[in-house]
Write an enzyme that holds these catalytic residues in place. Structure first.
Site, PDB file in Angstrom:
ATOM      1  N   ASP A 182       0.821  -1.217   0.000  1.00  0.00           N
ATOM      2  CA  ASP A 182       0.000   0.000   0.000  1.00  0.00           C
ATOM      3  C   ASP A 182       0.849   1.259   0.000  1.00  0.00           C
ATOM      4  O   ASP A 182       2.064   1.206   0.191  1.00  0.00           O
ATOM      5  CB  ASP A 182      -0.963  -0.008   1.202  1.00  0.00           C
ATOM      6  CG  ASP A 182      -0.307  -0.500   2.488  1.00  0.00           C
ATOM      7  OD1 ASP A 182       0.929  -0.510   2.556  1.00  0.00           O
ATOM      8  OD2 ASP A 182      -1.032  -0.876   3.418  1.00  0.00           O
ATOM      9  N   ASN A 204      -7.681  -3.142  14.162  1.00  0.00           N
ATOM     10  CA  ASN A 204      -9.069  -3.428  13.757  1.00  0.00           C
ATOM     11  C   ASN A 204      -9.152  -4.600  12.781  1.00  0.00           C
ATOM     12  O   ASN A 204     -10.190  -4.817  12.157  1.00  0.00           O
ATOM     13  CB  ASN A 204      -9.715  -2.171  13.164  1.00  0.00           C
ATOM     14  CG  ASN A 204      -9.000  -1.679  11.902  1.00  0.00           C
ATOM     15  OD1 ASN A 204      -8.138  -2.380  11.371  1.00  0.00           O
ATOM     16  ND2 ASN A 204      -9.363  -0.505  11.431  1.00  0.00           N
ATOM     17  N   HIS A 243      -7.311  -4.952  10.021  1.00  0.00           N
ATOM     18  CA  HIS A 243      -7.020  -4.672   8.606  1.00  0.00           C
ATOM     19  C   HIS A 243      -5.715  -5.334   8.161  1.00  0.00           C
ATOM     20  O   HIS A 243      -4.811  -5.551   8.960  1.00  0.00           O
ATOM     21  CB  HIS A 243      -7.041  -3.163   8.305  1.00  0.00           C
ATOM     22  CG  HIS A 243      -5.881  -2.356   8.810  1.00  0.00           C
ATOM     23  ND1 HIS A 243      -6.021  -1.068   9.280  1.00  0.00           N
ATOM     24  CD2 HIS A 243      -4.549  -2.626   8.906  1.00  0.00           C
ATOM     25  CE1 HIS A 243      -4.838  -0.596   9.620  1.00  0.00           C
ATOM     26  NE2 HIS A 243      -3.928  -1.514   9.417  1.00  0.00           N
ATOM     27  N   GLU A 276      -9.642  -1.900   5.224  1.00  0.00           N
ATOM     28  CA  GLU A 276     -10.277  -1.648   6.505  1.00  0.00           C
ATOM     29  C   GLU A 276     -11.509  -2.542   6.667  1.00  0.00           C
ATOM     30  O   GLU A 276     -12.022  -3.084   5.670  1.00  0.00           O
ATOM     31  CB  GLU A 276     -10.696  -0.169   6.574  1.00  0.00           C
ATOM     32  CG  GLU A 276      -9.526   0.810   6.510  1.00  0.00           C
ATOM     33  CD  GLU A 276      -8.796   0.956   7.840  1.00  0.00           C
ATOM     34  OE1 GLU A 276      -8.619  -0.052   8.561  1.00  0.00           O
ATOM     35  OE2 GLU A 276      -8.383   2.079   8.152  1.00  0.00           O
TER      36      GLU A 276
HETATM   37  C1  F6R Z   1       1.381  -1.398   6.109  1.00  0.00           C
HETATM   38  C2  F6R Z   1       0.138  -2.123   6.237  1.00  0.00           C
HETATM   39  C3  F6R Z   1      -0.669  -2.105   7.479  1.00  0.00           C
HETATM   40  C4  F6R Z   1       0.141  -2.444   8.734  1.00  0.00           C
HETATM   41  C5  F6R Z   1      -0.742  -2.439   9.971  1.00  0.00           C
HETATM   42  C6  F6R Z   1       0.048  -2.705  11.233  1.00  0.00           C
HETATM   43  O1  F6R Z   1       1.936  -1.594   4.819  1.00  0.00           O
HETATM   44  O2  F6R Z   1      -0.225  -2.723   5.285  1.00  0.00           O
HETATM   45  O3  F6R Z   1      -1.712  -3.052   7.353  1.00  0.00           O
HETATM   46  O4  F6R Z   1       0.734  -3.690   8.568  1.00  0.00           O
HETATM   47  O5  F6R Z   1      -1.375  -1.200  10.087  1.00  0.00           O
HETATM   48  O6  F6R Z   1       0.946  -1.668  11.453  1.00  0.00           O
HETATM   49  P1  F6R Z   1       2.037  -1.750  12.622  1.00  0.00           P
HETATM   50  O7  F6R Z   1       2.975  -2.827  12.223  1.00  0.00           O
HETATM   51  O8  F6R Z   1       2.692  -0.391  12.610  1.00  0.00           O
HETATM   52  O9  F6R Z   1       1.302  -2.044  13.861  1.00  0.00           O
END
Ligand code: F6R
Length: 263
Positions: free
Chosen positions: A67, A136, A138, A143
């Site tokens: 992303d 959450n 995702h 989301e």
């Molecule tokens: C980032 C991504 C997000 C993160 C998720 C967890 O490329 O795809 O889904 O993996 O938000 O983020 P952290 O590791 O910072 O808790």
């Protein structure tokens, strides 16, 4: 799903890096899917060390990132392109031209999403996709309420995700609320998926992912439909699972089996 519960974040990083190293050693020109966020940083450091110790070379590897924030160009310090260069690509021998992060500054982001999908197919598909996990549930920026068969597209971020990531935007005037993300359907086409989660604040999302119903309310629960997913977590992230001992028992048996088969 294979559930691997390890003592701490450092063990998670080592275990998951070993999966990627083995993949590259078996297929030098493999296609890897990378994630950003805090969770994979330790794993990226393990990969950098493995490269420096000449255990692995990335010179034939191609990669796709999950992303990117819409509205940020790759030289913006909070962009995911900047993150990947800074945390991994600048420290290994990967050819930057073979690394793809969705273009956050594209003039036509809808076309850019279709182009991203085509490029994955042209590269022969993703061999291993790395995932972090949002509180959450995702994955990527899919989301809750994302279609479980969604493709790469523009998503509006939930306020909780914006708040969770605000720590990276402390000194900025603009924090994007939109992102381009690989879809859940796209992720599920990877031949192998490795999801990492560490810390207590991921415990509920991990329980929902592994033990909950398959639902768009927890996008990561779609991984239950994938035949080759490994979930690597620490004790804290595992703390809300009801059958931790059983998962540990299965993993011990798997290891015995793999050892006896010389895998
Ligand atoms: C980032 C991504 C997000 C993160 C998720 C967890 O490329 O795809 O889904 O993996 O938000 O983020 P952290 O590791 O910072 O808790």
């Amino acid at each position: 799903m294979k559930i691997v519960i390890l003592k701490d974040a450092s063990a998670v990083a080592k275990y998951s890096a070993a999966i990627f190293i083995k993949q590259i050693q078996n297929k030098a020109d493999c296609v890897l899917g990378f994630a950003t966020g805090s969770t994979p940083v330790d794993m990226y450091n393990e990969l950098i060390n493995a490269y420096k110790n000449r255990q692995v070379s990335f010179d034939q590897v191609s990669s796709f990132n999950l992303d990117e924030y819409l509205g940020l160009s790759g030289d913006h310090q909070q962009s995911y392109r900047f993150f990947m260069n800074d945390k991994l690509f600048d420290h290994i021998d990967i050819d930057l031209a073979k690394t793809t992060v969705p273009p956050g500054d594209s003039k036509n982001p809808i076309d850019a999403c279709a182009h991203f999908e085509r490029k994955i197919i042209e590269c022969g598909g993703i061999d291993i996709q790395l995932l972090g996990l949002g509180r959450n549930g995702h994955i990527g920026f899919n989301e809750p309420s994302s279609s479980l068969s969604s493709r790469t597209r523009i998503k509006t971020l939930k306020q909780q995700t914006i708040n969770d990531n605000a720590r990276f935007f402390k000194d900025e005037t603009f924090q994007p609320h939109l992102a381009i993300t690989m879809g859940i359907g796209t992720i599920l086409e990877a031949r192998k998926i490795v999801l990492l989660a560490t810390g207590k604040n991921k415990a509920q999302a991990i329980a929902d992912t592994i033990q909950g119903p398959i639902t768009a309310q927890c996008p990561a629960s779609a991984l239950q439909l994938h035949a080759n997913t490994v979930i690597v977590i620490d004790e804290l992230a595992a703390s809300k699972l009801t059958n931790i001992d059983f998962f540990k028992h299965i993993e011990r048996e798997n290891q015995k089996l793999e050892k006896s088969l010389g895998l």
